[in-house]
Design a protein around this motif. Structure first.
Motif, PDB file in Angstrom:
ATOM      1  N   VAL A  12       0.863  -1.226  -0.074  1.00  0.00           N
ATOM      2  CA  VAL A  12      -0.025   0.104   0.035  1.00  0.00           C
ATOM      3  C   VAL A  12       0.805   1.267   0.063  1.00  0.00           C
ATOM      4  CG1 VAL A  12      -1.679   1.507   1.290  1.00  0.00           C
ATOM      5  CG2 VAL A  12      -1.884  -1.036   1.181  1.00  0.00           C
ATOM      6  N   LYS A  13       2.061   1.389   0.725  1.00  0.00           N
ATOM      7  CA  LYS A  13       2.826   2.623   1.113  1.00  0.00           C
ATOM      8  C   LYS A  13       3.612   2.761  -0.404  1.00  0.00           C
ATOM      9  CE  LYS A  13       3.219   1.875   5.884  1.00  0.00           C
ATOM     10  NZ  LYS A  13       4.332   1.544   7.082  1.00  0.00           N
ATOM     11  N   SER A  14       3.842   1.571  -0.887  1.00  0.00           N
ATOM     12  CA  SER A  14       4.910   1.718  -1.913  1.00  0.00           C
ATOM     13  C   SER A  14       4.031   2.081  -3.214  1.00  0.00           C
ATOM     14  CB  SER A  14       5.433   0.239  -2.390  1.00  0.00           C
ATOM     15  OG  SER A  14       6.111   0.279  -3.803  1.00  0.00           O
ATOM     16  N   THR A  15       2.745   1.680  -3.391  1.00  0.00           N
ATOM     17  CA  THR A  15       1.974   2.331  -4.535  1.00  0.00           C
ATOM     18  C   THR A  15       1.635   3.756  -4.408  1.00  0.00           C
ATOM     19  OG1 THR A  15       1.097  -0.174  -4.818  1.00  0.00           O
ATOM     20  CG2 THR A  15      -0.286   1.894  -5.615  1.00  0.00           C
ATOM     21  N   VAL A  16       1.240   4.117  -2.976  1.00  0.00           N
ATOM     22  CA  VAL A  16       0.787   5.669  -2.725  1.00  0.00           C
ATOM     23  C   VAL A  16       1.828   6.422  -2.834  1.00  0.00           C
ATOM     24  CG1 VAL A  16      -0.017   7.112  -1.224  1.00  0.00           C
ATOM     25  CG2 VAL A  16      -1.072   4.877  -1.319  1.00  0.00           C
ATOM     26  N   LEU A  64       2.653   6.909  -6.886  1.00  0.00           N
ATOM     27  CA  LEU A  64       1.294   7.810  -7.463  1.00  0.00           C
ATOM     28  C   LEU A  64       1.745   9.321  -7.065  1.00  0.00           C
ATOM     29  CD1 LEU A  64      -1.850   5.678  -6.356  1.00  0.00           C
ATOM     30  CD2 LEU A  64      -0.972   6.159  -8.748  1.00  0.00           C
ATOM     31  N   ALA A  65       2.399   9.418  -5.802  1.00  0.00           N
ATOM     32  CA  ALA A  65       2.524  10.962  -5.285  1.00  0.00           C
ATOM     33  C   ALA A  65       3.718  11.335  -6.055  1.00  0.00           C
ATOM     34  CB  ALA A  65       3.017  10.836  -3.744  1.00  0.00           C
ATOM     35  N   ASP A  66       4.778  10.547  -6.258  1.00  0.00           N
ATOM     36  CA  ASP A  66       5.984  11.071  -6.997  1.00  0.00           C
ATOM     37  C   ASP A  66       5.650  11.370  -8.426  1.00  0.00           C
ATOM     38  OD1 ASP A  66       7.518  10.531  -4.655  1.00  0.00           O
ATOM     39  OD2 ASP A  66       8.109   8.697  -5.370  1.00  0.00           O
ATOM     40  N   SER A  67       4.434  10.446  -8.973  1.00  0.00           N
ATOM     41  CA  SER A  67       4.146  10.772 -10.243  1.00  0.00           C
ATOM     42  C   SER A  67       3.331  12.241 -10.635  1.00  0.00           C
ATOM     43  CB  SER A  67       3.562   9.611 -10.900  1.00  0.00           C
ATOM     44  OG  SER A  67       4.321   8.554 -10.862  1.00  0.00           O
ATOM     45  N   SER A  68       2.966  12.826  -9.454  1.00  0.00           N
ATOM     46  CA  SER A  68       2.139  13.980  -9.580  1.00  0.00           C
ATOM     47  C   SER A  68       0.761  13.568 -10.268  1.00  0.00           C
ATOM     48  CB  SER A  68       2.759  15.178  -9.991  1.00  0.00           C
ATOM     49  OG  SER A  68       4.016  15.529  -9.373  1.00  0.00           O
ATOM     50  N   ILE A  69       0.239  12.452 -10.075  1.00  0.00           N
ATOM     51  CA  ILE A  69      -0.950  12.097 -10.501  1.00  0.00           C
ATOM     52  C   ILE A  69      -2.360  12.275  -9.537  1.00  0.00           C
ATOM     53  CG2 ILE A  69      -2.301  10.046 -11.160  1.00  0.00           C
ATOM     54  CD1 ILE A  69       0.482   8.893 -12.445  1.00  0.00           C
ATOM     55  N   ARG A  70      -3.320  13.041 -10.163  1.00  0.00           N
ATOM     56  CA  ARG A  70      -4.508  13.224  -9.308  1.00  0.00           C
ATOM     57  C   ARG A  70      -5.504  12.101  -9.090  1.00  0.00           C
ATOM     58  NH1 ARG A  70      -6.723  14.835  -5.312  1.00  0.00           N
ATOM     59  NH2 ARG A  70      -8.615  15.695  -5.429  1.00  0.00           N
ATOM     60  N   ALA A  71      -5.644  11.565  -8.020  1.00  0.00           N
ATOM     61  CA  ALA A  71      -6.412  10.447  -7.556  1.00  0.00           C
ATOM     62  C   ALA A  71      -6.711  10.423  -6.140  1.00  0.00           C
ATOM     63  CB  ALA A  71      -5.427   9.120  -7.566  1.00  0.00           C
ATOM     64  N   ILE A 111       2.965  10.911   3.304  1.00  0.00           N
ATOM     65  CA  ILE A 111       3.299  11.036   1.736  1.00  0.00           C
ATOM     66  C   ILE A 111       2.310  12.030   1.057  1.00  0.00           C
ATOM     67  CG2 ILE A 111       3.263   9.376  -0.401  1.00  0.00           C
ATOM     68  CD1 ILE A 111       3.803   6.993   1.650  1.00  0.00           C
ATOM     69  N   VAL A 112       0.985  11.825   1.055  1.00  0.00           N
ATOM     70  CA  VAL A 112       0.032  12.623   0.459  1.00  0.00           C
ATOM     71  C   VAL A 112       0.070  14.093   0.552  1.00  0.00           C
ATOM     72  CG1 VAL A 112      -2.255  12.966   0.255  1.00  0.00           C
ATOM     73  CG2 VAL A 112      -1.628  10.657   0.295  1.00  0.00           C
TER      74      VAL A 112
END
Length: 518
Positions: free
Chosen positions: A361-365, A368-375, A393-394
């Motif tokens: 869970v932490k790795s995926t989030v 996503l945060a590093d990619s600056s993707i909206r979710a 992270i968020v």
């Protein structure tokens, strides 16, 4: 499946909420799947089955036809499984093979999600999106469009403030691409003429893969056809996009890419899945949604916290009161969103920590945060330590995520401002759930379960499912009800026993007795 030999189709005009639920369940569809497939939107069948509204005549006719011949469901759903190479297989990553596997109906659904994601990312107006329910519209009708005033002149995937789309789920040659913009009278379709006259763009989305040279031939043919009718345009305003380019667009939004993977290659999406998959989980099978007075104020508070970038919310409350289900509904489509075609639920990525594990869970989030993707990331059964790490992270400045976590326990002490506590359900809610989920219980038995469960729908359902129908519940003692919850669960069903023991512990009804997990 419904048996053809024993079917007795119900006249479409006489479909009751129970008829609709019976047909849908016999077809093996969740409420969300049925709404997206048959029409009305992802929340439609919840309303049909609650009796809030009646389905349109076209939906009722489809249900009647499917009841008569369930085999047509595969044709309607486009469930032809296409082999997809796994060379590049990874979560959140769509290839041209995945796009090519989409049916025409699913291409329509994908287009709506792509436009909604682009609008969310670039803060475009909600009312500028229109997507037709079918790509077999009459001659001269557009399949999709997005239009806005002010803001950016274009986005990475929208070439103009007015962008019109033609959708093709079949192969299309250069000559066909040119003819696509013509009416039967060989004039330019009014929709295309009007869009280009307004300095807009015309884009063909085709689910077939082509080489760059093949794409250029199709684009050039469209431009030539326009020139033959005295309409000047260039390749910035007339585009032909193939499966690879559509895949690139989907990959820019992990919630959209996840949806495509769920439709074409189930199981590849990883631990995080889209809102529709969350709504269709087996957790909800035995617990129908009924109107709940807790929802509206909870939805308002939750959305205030997580609609902004880097927003964080923690949902807490006693186990068994419906925290996950209420969170699902709160983030689900509203009537206003469905009308505008821009759903907050399209941004949702859902996972359960106890299934995925905290590391995954932490790795995926983090990725996503590093990619600056909206979710909007939702993590169920999320431990306190995991929540703290995810929130950190968020909240980083480069993140475009929001976070919702659902606690597996009720913390002690004062709650932070970003933590929302849910209280037990109203007795009327529990009674309404029992009436739908345990239809063979007598009214006196239902009232006894409502009183015993004290606002815990899961407890009432466990008892309703565990009772062996060998007597009345209305006059039994609390001790007998406790015994029935434990004894009535299958000894091989470890999770059911744990759920029962956890709920009874919450009630303070288990002193020294607990379900064995050996």
């Amino acid at each position: 499946m419904v048996s053809k030999s024993n079917r007795n189709p119900t006249p479409s005009s006489d479909l009751s909420p129970d008829d609709i639920r019976r047909i849908r369940e016999a077809l093996g569809l969740s409420q969300v799947e049925a709404g997206e497939l048959l029409g009305g939107g992802p929340r439609a069948f919840t309303k049909y089955e609650n009796g809030t509204i009646k389905p349109a005549a076209s939906v009722a006719k489809l249900l009647r036809l499917l009841e008569a011949d369930p085999s047509t469901l595969s044709t309607l759903a486009g469930r032809k499984m296409t082999p997809i190479a796994n060379d590049e297989a990874k979560p959140f990553h769509v290839t041209s093979d995945h796009i090519a596997a989409l049916s025409d109906r699913k291409l329509v659904a994908l287009t709506r999600r792509l436009l909604a994601a682009e609008a969310q990312t670039h803060v475009l107006p909600k009312d500028g999106i229109h997507v037709s329910s079918t790509i077999t519209a009459p001659d001269g009708e557009e399949d999709a469009r997005i239009e806005w005033q002010g803001g950016p002149e274009r986005t990475p995937f929208l070439p103009a403030r007015l962008t019109q789309f033609q959708l093709k789920a079949t192969d299309i040659g250069p000559k066909e691409a040119g003819n696509e913009i013509l009416t039967k009278e060989s004039d330019i379709k009014p929709m295309v003429r009007a869009a280009l006259a307004a300095n807009g763009a015309y884009v063909v989305l085709c689910t077939r893969p082509y080489t760059r040279q093949q794409i250029k031939k199709r684009t050039d043919q469209i431009l030539q056809t326009l020139a033959e009718h005295s309409i000047s345009a260039d390749a910035t305003r007339v585009q032909f996009r193939d499966a690879s380019q559509i895949a690139d667009w989907a990959n820019a939004s992990p919630p959209v890419a996840t949806w495509v993977l769920e439709q074409t290659q189930p199981g590849l999406a990883g631990w995080f899945r889209g809102w529709a998959h969350w709504a269709g989980r087996s957790d909800h099978d035995g617990s129908p949604w009924v109107p709940d007075p807790r929802l509206d104020p909870f939805r308002t508070k939750l959305r205030q916290l997580v609609t902004p970038l880097r927003g964080v919310a923690r949902i807490v409350g006693p186990s068994g009161i419906g925290k996950s289900r209420l969170t699902l509904e709160a983030l689900g489509p509203t009537e206003e969103e469905e009308a505008a075609g821009q759903l907050l639920s399209d941004l949702v990525l859902y996972a359960v920590e106890s299934e995925a594990g905290p590391t995954a869970v932490k790795s995926t989030v983090q990725n996503l945060a590093d990619s600056s993707i909206r979710a909007i990331v939702v993590v169920d059964q999320c431990a306190t330590d995991t929540h703290s790490d995810l929130a950190a992270i968020v909240k980083r400045s480069s993140s475009r995520l929001s976070l919702v976590t659902i606690a597996p326990e009720l913390p002690a002490g004062n709650l932070p401002s970003d933590t929302l506590r849910l209280d037990p359900a109203d007795a009327n809610v529990v009674e309404a759930i029992l009436k739908q989920a345990a239809t063979n219980l007598q009214s006196d038995d239902q009232r006894r379960l409502v009183k015993f469960s004290s606002g815990y729908p899961k407890m009432a359902l466990l008892l309703g499912q565990a009772w062996l129908k060998d007597g009345t519940i209305a006059t039994v003692s609390d001790d007998e009800l406790v015994e029935r919850v434990l004894v009535g669960r299958s000894l091989g069903d470890r999770q059911s026993l744990l759920d029962a023991g956890m709920l009874l512990g919450t009630f303070g009804l288990l002193a020294t007795k607990s379900p064995s997990t050996d």
